[in-house]
Scaffold this active site. Sequence first.
Site, PDB file in Angstrom:
ATOM      1  N   LYS A  12      50.060  27.163  44.073  1.00  0.00           N
ATOM      2  CA  LYS A  12      50.457  28.485  44.592  1.00  0.00           C
ATOM      3  C   LYS A  12      51.707  28.981  43.862  1.00  0.00           C
ATOM      4  CE  LYS A  12      47.192  28.518  46.066  1.00  0.00           C
ATOM      5  NZ  LYS A  12      46.118  29.411  45.735  1.00  0.00           N
ATOM      6  N   LYS A  27      53.537  44.808  32.450  1.00  0.00           N
ATOM      7  CA  LYS A  27      52.142  45.157  32.734  1.00  0.00           C
ATOM      8  C   LYS A  27      52.058  45.637  34.185  1.00  0.00           C
ATOM      9  CE  LYS A  27      50.078  43.597  28.949  1.00  0.00           C
ATOM     10  NZ  LYS A  27      49.160  44.306  28.138  1.00  0.00           N
ATOM     11  N   GLN A  30      48.834  46.130  36.287  1.00  0.00           N
ATOM     12  CA  GLN A  30      48.125  44.987  36.852  1.00  0.00           C
ATOM     13  C   GLN A  30      48.739  44.490  38.152  1.00  0.00           C
ATOM     14  OE1 GLN A  30      48.202  42.261  33.552  1.00  0.00           O
ATOM     15  NE2 GLN A  30      46.285  43.057  32.737  1.00  0.00           N
ATOM     16  N   HIS A  35      48.732  42.359  45.426  1.00  0.00           N
ATOM     17  CA  HIS A  35      48.988  41.242  44.510  1.00  0.00           C
ATOM     18  C   HIS A  35      50.351  40.615  44.802  1.00  0.00           C
ATOM     19  CE1 HIS A  35      48.559  39.160  40.588  1.00  0.00           C
ATOM     20  NE2 HIS A  35      49.870  39.258  40.572  1.00  0.00           N
ATOM     21  N   HIS A  38      50.366  38.985  48.372  1.00  0.00           N
ATOM     22  CA  HIS A  38      49.590  37.750  48.403  1.00  0.00           C
ATOM     23  C   HIS A  38      50.294  36.622  47.655  1.00  0.00           C
ATOM     24  CE1 HIS A  38      46.105  35.133  48.413  1.00  0.00           C
ATOM     25  NE2 HIS A  38      46.179  35.047  47.100  1.00  0.00           N
ATOM     26  N   TYR A  75      34.949  35.521  36.497  1.00  0.00           N
ATOM     27  CA  TYR A  75      34.716  36.897  36.047  1.00  0.00           C
ATOM     28  C   TYR A  75      35.561  37.192  34.806  1.00  0.00           C
ATOM     29  CZ  TYR A  75      34.994  41.908  35.683  1.00  0.00           C
ATOM     30  OH  TYR A  75      34.985  43.177  35.182  1.00  0.00           O
ATOM     31  N   THR A  96      35.659  42.213  44.181  1.00  0.00           N
ATOM     32  CA  THR A  96      36.841  42.935  44.660  1.00  0.00           C
ATOM     33  C   THR A  96      36.822  43.043  46.181  1.00  0.00           C
ATOM     34  OG1 THR A  96      36.909  44.173  42.585  1.00  0.00           O
ATOM     35  CG2 THR A  96      38.143  45.076  44.449  1.00  0.00           C
ATOM     36  N   GLN A  99      37.812  39.700  47.565  1.00  0.00           N
ATOM     37  CA  GLN A  99      39.256  39.476  47.439  1.00  0.00           C
ATOM     38  C   GLN A  99      40.004  40.174  48.558  1.00  0.00           C
ATOM     39  OE1 GLN A  99      39.422  40.880  43.256  1.00  0.00           O
ATOM     40  NE2 GLN A  99      40.854  39.192  42.970  1.00  0.00           N
TER      41      GLN A  99
END
Length: 105
Positions: A12, A27, A30, A35, A38, A75, A96, A99
Amino acid sequence: MLNLCYIYFISKLTEFADTTFFVMRKKKSQITWLHVYHHSLTPIEAWILVKFLAGGNATFPNLLNNFVHICMYFYYMMSAMGPSFAKYLWWKKYMTELQITIAVR
């Protein structure tokens, strides 16, 4: 079992490092709120599980999270193999949705 939980905790931290590298490489496209949320909270949750609940049923949601990551990285591997593999990536939409479903748990 405790050793396995500790390895999970370390994994993790590497996922959190992924977010850090996105920031360092600028970036920002992204990085989403989900994100950051989590990958910031999962190491804390993993530490709590390792410290206080190792080996119990509380680790099951994290197994689901690992399954999602396996699908996600599979993927990414398939998409990196070039346009000839694009026809096999019809399931991106479902990945997606999976997720988001698992992350919200």
